[in-house]
Scaffold this motif. Structure first.
Motif, PDB file in Angstrom:
ATOM      1  N   THR A  25      17.880 -17.393 -24.303  1.00 38.71           N
ATOM      2  CA  THR A  25      17.359 -16.875 -23.045  1.00 38.71           C
ATOM      3  C   THR A  25      17.778 -17.807 -21.909  1.00 38.71           C
ATOM      4  OG1 THR A  25      15.446 -15.860 -24.123  1.00 38.71           O
ATOM      5  CG2 THR A  25      15.291 -16.263 -21.749  1.00 38.71           C
ATOM      6  N   LEU A  26      18.509 -17.259 -20.951  1.00 36.25           N
ATOM      7  CA  LEU A  26      18.980 -18.040 -19.811  1.00 36.25           C
ATOM      8  C   LEU A  26      18.246 -17.617 -18.541  1.00 36.25           C
ATOM      9  CD1 LEU A  26      22.834 -17.949 -20.488  1.00 36.25           C
ATOM     10  CD2 LEU A  26      21.256 -19.830 -20.967  1.00 36.25           C
ATOM     11  N   THR A  27      18.008 -18.591 -17.670  1.00 33.86           N
ATOM     12  CA  THR A  27      17.354 -18.332 -16.398  1.00 33.86           C
ATOM     13  C   THR A  27      18.143 -19.025 -15.289  1.00 33.86           C
ATOM     14  OG1 THR A  27      15.963 -20.318 -16.482  1.00 33.86           O
ATOM     15  CG2 THR A  27      15.120 -18.322 -17.571  1.00 33.86           C
ATOM     16  N   SER A  28      17.703 -18.823 -14.063  1.00 32.04           N
ATOM     17  CA  SER A  28      18.353 -19.495 -12.936  1.00 32.04           C
ATOM     18  C   SER A  28      18.232 -21.010 -13.059  1.00 32.04           C
ATOM     19  CB  SER A  28      17.725 -19.034 -11.615  1.00 32.04           C
ATOM     20  OG  SER A  28      17.926 -17.650 -11.421  1.00 32.04           O
ATOM     21  N   ASP A  29      17.169 -21.466 -13.715  1.00 28.77           N
ATOM     22  CA  ASP A  29      16.936 -22.906 -13.835  1.00 28.77           C
ATOM     23  C   ASP A  29      17.824 -23.573 -14.876  1.00 28.77           C
ATOM     24  OD1 ASP A  29      14.950 -22.861 -11.878  1.00 28.77           O
ATOM     25  OD2 ASP A  29      13.380 -22.398 -13.328  1.00 28.77           O
ATOM     26  N   ASN A  30      18.131 -22.875 -15.974  1.00 26.39           N
ATOM     27  CA  ASN A  30      18.872 -23.544 -17.052  1.00 26.39           C
ATOM     28  C   ASN A  30      20.284 -23.007 -17.267  1.00 26.39           C
ATOM     29  OD1 ASN A  30      18.593 -21.089 -18.379  1.00 26.39           O
ATOM     30  ND2 ASN A  30      17.389 -21.891 -20.077  1.00 26.39           N
ATOM     31  N   PHE A  31      20.674 -21.997 -16.514  1.00 20.39           N
ATOM     32  CA  PHE A  31      21.950 -21.320 -16.792  1.00 20.39           C
ATOM     33  C   PHE A  31      23.134 -22.288 -16.793  1.00 20.39           C
ATOM     34  CE2 PHE A  31      25.757 -18.895 -15.967  1.00 20.39           C
ATOM     35  CZ  PHE A  31      25.592 -17.751 -16.733  1.00 20.39           C
ATOM     36  N   GLU A  32      23.310 -23.010 -15.713  1.00 22.62           N
ATOM     37  CA  GLU A  32      24.487 -23.872 -15.611  1.00 22.62           C
ATOM     38  C   GLU A  32      24.403 -25.053 -16.574  1.00 22.62           C
ATOM     39  OE1 GLU A  32      28.227 -24.126 -14.500  1.00 22.62           O
ATOM     40  OE2 GLU A  32      26.853 -22.627 -13.675  1.00 22.62           O
ATOM     41  N   HIS A  33      23.195 -25.578 -16.767  1.00 20.45           N
ATOM     42  CA  HIS A  33      23.029 -26.707 -17.687  1.00 20.45           C
ATOM     43  C   HIS A  33      23.379 -26.305 -19.117  1.00 20.45           C
ATOM     44  CE1 HIS A  33      21.376 -30.313 -19.510  1.00 20.45           C
ATOM     45  NE2 HIS A  33      20.667 -29.540 -20.335  1.00 20.45           N
ATOM     46  N   GLU A  34      22.931 -25.118 -19.517  1.00 20.16           N
ATOM     47  CA  GLU A  34      23.170 -24.671 -20.890  1.00 20.16           C
ATOM     48  C   GLU A  34      24.618 -24.230 -21.104  1.00 20.16           C
ATOM     49  OE1 GLU A  34      21.256 -24.664 -23.529  1.00 20.16           O
ATOM     50  OE2 GLU A  34      19.400 -25.369 -22.608  1.00 20.16           O
ATOM     51  N   THR A  35      25.137 -23.467 -20.171  1.00 19.08           N
ATOM     52  CA  THR A  35      26.453 -22.842 -20.386  1.00 19.08           C
ATOM     53  C   THR A  35      27.628 -23.647 -19.851  1.00 19.08           C
ATOM     54  OG1 THR A  35      26.428 -21.627 -18.281  1.00 19.08           O
ATOM     55  CG2 THR A  35      25.342 -20.589 -20.171  1.00 19.08           C
ATOM     56  N   GLN A  36      27.435 -24.305 -18.721  1.00 22.22           N
ATOM     57  CA  GLN A  36      28.528 -25.018 -18.040  1.00 22.22           C
ATOM     58  C   GLN A  36      29.734 -24.095 -17.844  1.00 22.22           C
ATOM     59  OE1 GLN A  36      29.304 -28.914 -19.746  1.00 22.22           O
ATOM     60  NE2 GLN A  36      27.176 -29.151 -20.363  1.00 22.22           N
ATOM     61  N   VAL A  37      29.448 -22.837 -17.501  1.00 20.67           N
ATOM     62  CA  VAL A  37      30.528 -21.856 -17.414  1.00 20.67           C
ATOM     63  C   VAL A  37      31.494 -22.132 -16.264  1.00 20.67           C
ATOM     64  CG1 VAL A  37      29.189 -20.018 -18.504  1.00 20.67           C
ATOM     65  CG2 VAL A  37      29.097 -20.295 -16.027  1.00 20.67           C
ATOM     66  N   ALA A  38      31.022 -22.793 -15.214  1.00 17.38           N
ATOM     67  CA  ALA A  38      31.908 -23.050 -14.077  1.00 17.38           C
ATOM     68  C   ALA A  38      33.006 -24.038 -14.431  1.00 17.38           C
ATOM     69  CB  ALA A  38      31.101 -23.557 -12.883  1.00 17.38           C
ATOM     70  N   THR A  39      32.723 -24.920 -15.377  1.00 14.05           N
ATOM     71  CA  THR A  39      33.703 -25.931 -15.769  1.00 14.05           C
ATOM     72  C   THR A  39      34.277 -25.694 -17.155  1.00 14.05           C
ATOM     73  OG1 THR A  39      31.960 -27.342 -16.685  1.00 14.05           O
ATOM     74  CG2 THR A  39      32.520 -27.662 -14.362  1.00 14.05           C
ATOM     75  N   GLY A  40      33.558 -24.928 -17.981  1.00 10.93           N
ATOM     76  CA  GLY A  40      34.017 -24.708 -19.355  1.00 10.93           C
ATOM     77  C   GLY A  40      34.022 -26.002 -20.141  1.00 10.93           C
ATOM     78  N   ALA A  41      33.104 -26.889 -19.823  1.00  6.50           N
ATOM     79  CA  ALA A  41      33.158 -28.260 -20.312  1.00  6.50           C
ATOM     80  C   ALA A  41      32.892 -28.426 -21.808  1.00  6.50           C
ATOM     81  CB  ALA A  41      32.192 -29.123 -19.507  1.00  6.50           C
ATOM     82  N   THR A  42      31.634 -28.379 -22.224  1.00  9.34           N
ATOM     83  CA  THR A  42      31.330 -28.839 -23.581  1.00  9.34           C
ATOM     84  C   THR A  42      30.537 -27.882 -24.457  1.00  9.34           C
ATOM     85  OG1 THR A  42      29.330 -29.908 -22.753  1.00  9.34           O
ATOM     86  CG2 THR A  42      31.326 -31.248 -22.824  1.00  9.34           C
ATOM     87  N   GLY A  87      14.061 -11.074 -13.008  1.00 10.51           N
ATOM     88  CA  GLY A  87      13.377 -12.334 -12.776  1.00 10.51           C
ATOM     89  C   GLY A  87      14.297 -13.459 -12.359  1.00 10.51           C
ATOM     90  N   ASN A  88      15.606 -13.171 -12.329  1.00  3.68           N
ATOM     91  CA  ASN A  88      16.611 -14.186 -11.983  1.00  3.68           C
ATOM     92  C   ASN A  88      17.686 -13.544 -11.107  1.00  3.68           C
ATOM     93  OD1 ASN A  88      15.825 -16.556 -13.995  1.00  3.68           O
ATOM     94  ND2 ASN A  88      15.759 -14.648 -15.167  1.00  3.68           N
ATOM     95  N   ARG A  89      17.242 -13.076  -9.951  1.00  3.06           N
ATOM     96  CA  ARG A  89      18.120 -12.310  -9.070  1.00  3.06           C
ATOM     97  C   ARG A  89      19.318 -13.119  -8.570  1.00  3.06           C
ATOM     98  NH1 ARG A  89      15.842  -7.484  -7.982  1.00  3.06           N
ATOM     99  NH2 ARG A  89      13.592  -7.264  -8.322  1.00  3.06           N
ATOM    100  N   ALA A  90      19.151 -14.430  -8.457  1.00  2.77           N
ATOM    101  CA  ALA A  90      20.258 -15.261  -7.976  1.00  2.77           C
ATOM    102  C   ALA A  90      21.453 -15.172  -8.919  1.00  2.77           C
ATOM    103  CB  ALA A  90      19.802 -16.711  -7.831  1.00  2.77           C
ATOM    104  N   ARG A  94      25.131 -13.817  -8.078  1.00  2.73           N
ATOM    105  CA  ARG A  94      26.287 -14.694  -8.317  1.00  2.73           C
ATOM    106  C   ARG A  94      27.374 -13.986  -9.109  1.00  2.73           C
ATOM    107  NH1 ARG A  94      26.099 -20.354 -11.856  1.00  2.73           N
ATOM    108  NH2 ARG A  94      28.363 -20.748 -11.854  1.00  2.73           N
ATOM    109  N   PHE A  95      26.973 -13.230 -10.119  1.00  2.00           N
ATOM    110  CA  PHE A  95      27.952 -12.571 -10.987  1.00  2.00           C
ATOM    111  C   PHE A  95      28.135 -11.092 -10.657  1.00  2.00           C
ATOM    112  CE2 PHE A  95      26.415 -16.238 -13.482  1.00  2.00           C
ATOM    113  CZ  PHE A  95      27.629 -16.906 -13.595  1.00  2.00           C
ATOM    114  N   GLU A  96      27.629 -10.689  -9.501  1.00  4.16           N
ATOM    115  CA  GLU A  96      27.829  -9.327  -8.989  1.00  4.16           C
ATOM    116  C   GLU A  96      27.415  -8.267 -10.007  1.00  4.16           C
ATOM    117  OE1 GLU A  96      31.825  -8.992  -7.571  1.00  4.16           O
ATOM    118  OE2 GLU A  96      31.535 -10.467  -5.982  1.00  4.16           O
ATOM    119  N   VAL A  97      26.232  -8.446 -10.561  1.00  2.82           N
ATOM    120  CA  VAL A  97      25.698  -7.471 -11.517  1.00  2.82           C
ATOM    121  C   VAL A  97      25.177  -6.267 -10.738  1.00  2.82           C
ATOM    122  CG1 VAL A  97      23.941  -7.044 -13.268  1.00  2.82           C
ATOM    123  CG2 VAL A  97      25.109  -9.275 -13.168  1.00  2.82           C
ATOM    124  N   LYS A  98      25.785  -5.111 -10.966  1.00  4.23           N
ATOM    125  CA  LYS A  98      25.412  -3.904 -10.234  1.00  4.23           C
ATOM    126  C   LYS A  98      24.892  -2.789 -11.136  1.00  4.23           C
ATOM    127  CE  LYS A  98      28.802  -4.966  -6.638  1.00  4.23           C
ATOM    128  NZ  LYS A  98      30.038  -4.542  -5.933  1.00  4.23           N
TER     129      LYS A  98
END
Length: 212
Positions: A25-42, A87-90, A94-98
């Motif tokens: 389960t991902l939220t606005s608070d943990n999305f980038e920390h968990e996935t690191q999708v912007a960098t594709g890091a680890t 619950g996570n409109r941001a 960001r990902f243009e979910v329509k």
């Protein structure tokens, strides 16, 4: 009494199923920390479902998504997750979910939009390399405060422009809102201007006149 017991059993089964779920389960608070999708890091590749709780199509594909998470976890290469956009409109913005569900595959700073059948076999094939046959796009970065200001300004400006060009569209009780929008827009722009002015480089010291 029997109906109450049935509801209680169903609730317990639902809780047990949620506890055993392999879907992250991902939220606005943990999305980038968990996935690191912007960098594709680890953290590896991510297959993410953006959904709404009231969406019938989302509910229908839920079992397949759970099975996919179990199957891909065994390989250890792909993380399967979900985001409740209501619950996570941001994240939806960001990902243009329509529309729901929207399925996005993230790998090494690139995202791919899945548009195939919402069935386990097709989803598994896509995650195991099928995404390479579709067009990808760079993962949008996390919106900064400047991006939020620009977006708000654009929305205010567009609304004001529309009503000024189409005064007949404005209802009698909406003129006050339009006037308030003009005032808020002016104050907002002034604030942005002053903020960036203060953030800019300090002016050079005055040059002393040469003595004759």
């Amino acid at each position: 009494m029997v109906r109450f017991i049935s509801y209680l059993v169903a609730a317990c089964l639902a809780v047990a199923a949620a506890a055993e779920s392999e879907v992250v389960t991902l939220t606005s608070d943990n999305f980038e920390h968990e996935t690191q999708v912007a960098t594709g890091a680890t953290t590896g590749d991510w297959f993410v479902k953006f959904y709404a709780p009231w969406c019938g199509h989302c509910k229908k594909m839920a079992p397949a998504w759970e099975s996919l998470a179990v199957e891909l976890k065994e390989g250890g290469l792909v993380n399967v997750a979900e985001v409740d956009v209501t619950g996570n409109r941001a994240l939806g913005t960001r990902f243009e979910v329509k529309g729901f569900p929207t399925l996005l595959y993230f790998t090494k700073g690139t995202m791919y939009k899945y548009q195939g059948p919402r069935e386990l076999e097709a989803l598994t094939k896509y995650a195991n390399g099928g995404y390479k046959d579709t067009a990808g796009s760079p993962v949008p970065g996390e919106p900064s405060i400047v991006d939020e200001f620009k977006k708000a300004f654009t929305q205010i400006f567009s609304s004001i422009t529309y009503y000024l060009k189409n005064p007949g569209k404005v209802k009698e009780n909406e003129w006050g809102f339009l006037a308030a929008g003009l005032v808020i827009g002016t104050v907002f722009c002034s604030f942005i201007f002053m903020t960036f002015t203060m953030m800019g480089p300090a002016p050079p010291p005055p040059t002393k006149p040469k003595s004759s």
